[in-house]
Scaffold this motif. Sequence first.
Motif, PDB file in Angstrom:
ATOM      1  N   HIS A 124      21.486  43.485  42.382  1.00 33.30           N
ATOM      2  CA  HIS A 124      21.731  42.675  41.190  1.00 33.30           C
ATOM      3  C   HIS A 124      23.166  42.829  40.713  1.00 33.30           C
ATOM      4  O   HIS A 124      23.683  41.995  39.977  1.00 33.30           O
ATOM      5  N   LYS A 125      23.846  43.901  41.129  1.00 35.94           N
ATOM      6  CA  LYS A 125      25.241  44.067  40.725  1.00 35.94           C
ATOM      7  C   LYS A 125      26.089  43.027  41.439  1.00 35.94           C
ATOM      8  O   LYS A 125      25.777  42.583  42.525  1.00 35.94           O
ATOM      9  N   SER A 126      27.167  42.635  40.824  1.00 39.03           N
ATOM     10  CA  SER A 126      28.013  41.584  41.389  1.00 39.03           C
ATOM     11  C   SER A 126      28.794  42.110  42.575  1.00 39.03           C
ATOM     12  O   SER A 126      29.202  43.265  42.617  1.00 39.03           O
ATOM     13  N   ASN A 127      28.993  41.232  43.553  1.00 37.09           N
ATOM     14  CA  ASN A 127      29.808  41.583  44.699  1.00 37.09           C
ATOM     15  C   ASN A 127      31.282  41.518  44.325  1.00 37.09           C
ATOM     16  O   ASN A 127      31.713  40.628  43.599  1.00 37.09           O
ATOM     17  N   THR A 128      32.053  42.451  44.836  1.00 42.28           N
ATOM     18  CA  THR A 128      33.469  42.499  44.540  1.00 42.28           C
ATOM     19  C   THR A 128      34.261  41.905  45.704  1.00 42.28           C
ATOM     20  O   THR A 128      34.065  42.301  46.844  1.00 42.28           O
ATOM     21  N   ALA A 129      35.137  40.950  45.396  1.00 42.48           N
ATOM     22  CA  ALA A 129      35.983  40.340  46.421  1.00 42.48           C
ATOM     23  C   ALA A 129      37.323  41.058  46.444  1.00 42.48           C
ATOM     24  O   ALA A 129      38.017  41.139  45.421  1.00 42.48           O
ATOM     25  N   VAL A 130      37.670  41.611  47.601  1.00 39.56           N
ATOM     26  CA  VAL A 130      38.890  42.407  47.726  1.00 39.56           C
ATOM     27  C   VAL A 130      39.700  41.927  48.919  1.00 39.56           C
ATOM     28  O   VAL A 130      39.150  41.666  49.994  1.00 39.56           O
ATOM     29  N   LEU A 131      41.001  41.804  48.726  1.00 41.40           N
ATOM     30  CA  LEU A 131      41.932  41.566  49.823  1.00 41.40           C
ATOM     31  C   LEU A 131      42.909  42.737  49.862  1.00 41.40           C
ATOM     32  O   LEU A 131      43.259  43.306  48.823  1.00 41.40           O
ATOM     33  N   THR A 132      43.354  43.109  51.062  1.00 37.81           N
ATOM     34  CA  THR A 132      44.249  44.250  51.203  1.00 37.81           C
ATOM     35  C   THR A 132      45.457  43.870  52.038  1.00 37.81           C
ATOM     36  O   THR A 132      45.405  42.961  52.870  1.00 37.81           O
ATOM     37  N   SER A 133      46.551  44.596  51.804  1.00 34.68           N
ATOM     38  CA  SER A 133      47.779  44.333  52.544  1.00 34.68           C
ATOM     39  C   SER A 133      48.658  45.571  52.487  1.00 34.68           C
ATOM     40  O   SER A 133      49.239  45.886  51.451  1.00 34.68           O
ATOM     41  N   THR A 141      38.024  39.818  42.062  1.00 34.13           N
ATOM     42  CA  THR A 141      36.982  39.751  41.034  1.00 34.13           C
ATOM     43  C   THR A 141      37.509  40.245  39.691  1.00 34.13           C
ATOM     44  O   THR A 141      37.312  39.609  38.661  1.00 34.13           O
ATOM     45  N   GLU A 142      38.200  41.372  39.716  1.00 41.13           N
ATOM     46  CA  GLU A 142      38.734  41.943  38.479  1.00 41.13           C
ATOM     47  C   GLU A 142      40.116  41.398  38.134  1.00 41.13           C
ATOM     48  O   GLU A 142      40.652  41.682  37.072  1.00 41.13           O
ATOM     49  N   ARG A 143      40.708  40.631  39.090  1.00 44.17           N
ATOM     50  CA  ARG A 143      42.071  40.109  38.923  1.00 44.17           C
ATOM     51  C   ARG A 143      43.045  41.251  38.641  1.00 44.17           C
ATOM     52  O   ARG A 143      43.778  41.257  37.653  1.00 44.17           O
ATOM     53  N   TYR A 146      46.229  47.103  42.888  1.00 45.71           N
ATOM     54  CA  TYR A 146      46.391  48.552  42.928  1.00 45.71           C
ATOM     55  C   TYR A 146      47.192  48.956  44.162  1.00 45.71           C
ATOM     56  O   TYR A 146      47.052  48.353  45.233  1.00 45.71           O
ATOM     57  N   TYR A 147      48.003  49.978  43.996  1.00 44.71           N
ATOM     58  CA  TYR A 147      48.645  50.637  45.141  1.00 44.71           C
ATOM     59  C   TYR A 147      48.215  52.088  45.084  1.00 44.71           C
ATOM     60  O   TYR A 147      48.518  52.796  44.135  1.00 44.71           O
ATOM     61  N   HIS A 148      47.485  52.528  46.110  1.00 46.50           N
ATOM     62  CA  HIS A 148      46.783  53.806  46.075  1.00 46.50           C
ATOM     63  C   HIS A 148      45.866  53.772  44.850  1.00 46.50           C
ATOM     64  O   HIS A 148      45.076  52.861  44.703  1.00 46.50           O
ATOM     65  N   ASP A 149      45.959  54.690  43.917  1.00 50.75           N
ATOM     66  CA  ASP A 149      45.017  54.651  42.791  1.00 50.75           C
ATOM     67  C   ASP A 149      45.678  54.183  41.503  1.00 50.75           C
ATOM     68  O   ASP A 149      45.124  54.336  40.423  1.00 50.75           O
ATOM     69  N   LYS A 150      46.882  53.590  41.603  1.00 52.96           N
ATOM     70  CA  LYS A 150      47.603  53.161  40.409  1.00 52.96           C
ATOM     71  C   LYS A 150      47.625  51.633  40.315  1.00 52.96           C
ATOM     72  O   LYS A 150      47.949  50.947  41.279  1.00 52.96           O
ATOM     73  N   GLN A 151      47.276  51.132  39.132  1.00 51.92           N
ATOM     74  CA  GLN A 151      47.279  49.689  38.922  1.00 51.92           C
ATOM     75  C   GLN A 151      48.690  49.200  38.624  1.00 51.92           C
ATOM     76  O   GLN A 151      49.451  49.833  37.897  1.00 51.92           O
ATOM     77  N   ILE A 152      49.042  48.052  39.205  1.00 50.96           N
ATOM     78  CA  ILE A 152      50.328  47.407  38.957  1.00 50.96           C
ATOM     79  C   ILE A 152      50.062  46.234  38.012  1.00 50.96           C
ATOM     80  O   ILE A 152      49.291  45.336  38.355  1.00 50.96           O
ATOM     81  N   PRO A 153      50.671  46.211  36.840  1.00 52.89           N
ATOM     82  CA  PRO A 153      50.368  45.147  35.874  1.00 52.89           C
ATOM     83  C   PRO A 153      51.047  43.828  36.240  1.00 52.89           C
ATOM     84  O   PRO A 153      52.238  43.792  36.573  1.00 52.89           O
ATOM     85  N   PHE A 154      50.287  42.746  36.170  1.00 48.48           N
ATOM     86  CA  PHE A 154      50.826  41.413  36.387  1.00 48.48           C
ATOM     87  C   PHE A 154      50.288  40.480  35.314  1.00 48.48           C
ATOM     88  O   PHE A 154      49.155  40.641  34.839  1.00 48.48           O
ATOM     89  N   PHE A 159      49.486  36.857  38.754  1.00 46.95           N
ATOM     90  CA  PHE A 159      48.342  37.155  39.614  1.00 46.95           C
ATOM     91  C   PHE A 159      47.868  35.902  40.339  1.00 46.95           C
ATOM     92  O   PHE A 159      47.496  35.959  41.513  1.00 46.95           O
ATOM     93  N   ASP A 160      47.870  34.750  39.657  1.00 40.75           N
ATOM     94  CA  ASP A 160      47.479  33.499  40.309  1.00 40.75           C
ATOM     95  C   ASP A 160      48.348  33.246  41.541  1.00 40.75           C
ATOM     96  O   ASP A 160      47.850  32.817  42.591  1.00 40.75           O
ATOM     97  N   LEU A 161      49.639  33.499  41.401  1.00 41.65           N
ATOM     98  CA  LEU A 161      50.557  33.274  42.512  1.00 41.65           C
ATOM     99  C   LEU A 161      50.296  34.260  43.643  1.00 41.65           C
ATOM    100  O   LEU A 161      50.280  33.886  44.822  1.00 41.65           O
ATOM    101  N   ILE A 162      50.067  35.531  43.290  1.00 40.13           N
ATOM    102  CA  ILE A 162      49.739  36.540  44.303  1.00 40.13           C
ATOM    103  C   ILE A 162      48.459  36.145  45.036  1.00 40.13           C
ATOM    104  O   ILE A 162      48.396  36.210  46.269  1.00 40.13           O
TER     105      ILE A 162
END
Length: 227
Positions: A124-133, A141-143, A146-154, A159-162
Motif C-alpha cells: 500500500h506504500k507508494s512506489n518511489t521513482a528514482v534516477l541515478t547518475s 517522487t520527492e522531487r 542527493y549526492y551520497h547522503d546530502k541533499q542539494i537544494p534546487f 528541478f523540472d529542468l534536471i
Amino acid sequence: MVYKILIVDDEKMMTELLSDHLRDCDYETITANDSREAIELLQKNPDLIILDINMPDMDGLELCRNIRNHVDCPILFVTARITEQDKINGLQYGGDDYITKPFSLNELTARIAAHLRRDERNKHKSNTAVLTSNDLIVNLTERSVYYHDKQIPFSRREFDLIEFLITNANQVFDRERIYEAVWGYDAEGDSNVVKEHVRKIRAKLNEATGQDYIETIWGVGYKWKRQ
C-alpha cells in the motif's frame, strides 16, 4: 510475478554464486561489484537488495544509509562481520536483516522469501521513482536531489529542468526545445532563461560533487551526461 534481486559484493565469485543459485530459484538477478555500480542499478527497481558490508571505497553500511530513503525494498546484509555491534550497525543504517558468512544457501533463500512476502503485504506504500547518475540520486517522487547522503537544494524550475534532462540522458536538446518542455508552450518569455538556469544548476552540482553533469554541445544545445 518474478522478483528482481540486486546482489552487491566486491567478490565477483560471490555475486556469480548467489546469482546462479537465485536464478535456479526462479528469481531475476542483477549484480554489482562496487557501490557506485549498485547506485546506478537502482533504476532497475529491485524488489530486494543483498548487500555485503566489506567493500572498498564506499562500504555497504554507507551505501545502505545513502539509498535507504530512496528505495522501499528490503535490504539484507550478507557479511563476514559477526559481532553484535556489527549487526546493530547494519540495522541502524537501514538494513532489514543480517546473515553472516559462511551461510547456508537454503537459509538465505528462506529469508529472502520471507522478506518478499512481508514486503508484498505492505504494497500500500507508494512506489518511489528514482534516477541515478554517477553517484547522484534524483528522487522524482520527492522531487529531491542527493549526492551520497546530502541533499542539494534546487528551485522548482531547476528541478523540472534536471528531471527533463536526466530522463532523456545523453540526448541533445536545443534551448527552444527545453523551454517548451519545462516552461510550457504558452509560457511568457524566451529560451534565454534556459541558459541562466543551466548555469545555476551546474554551479550547485559542481559545488556539491565536483563533477559536471550537463554538457554544452556548442551550436546545438545541452545534454545530461550519464556514464
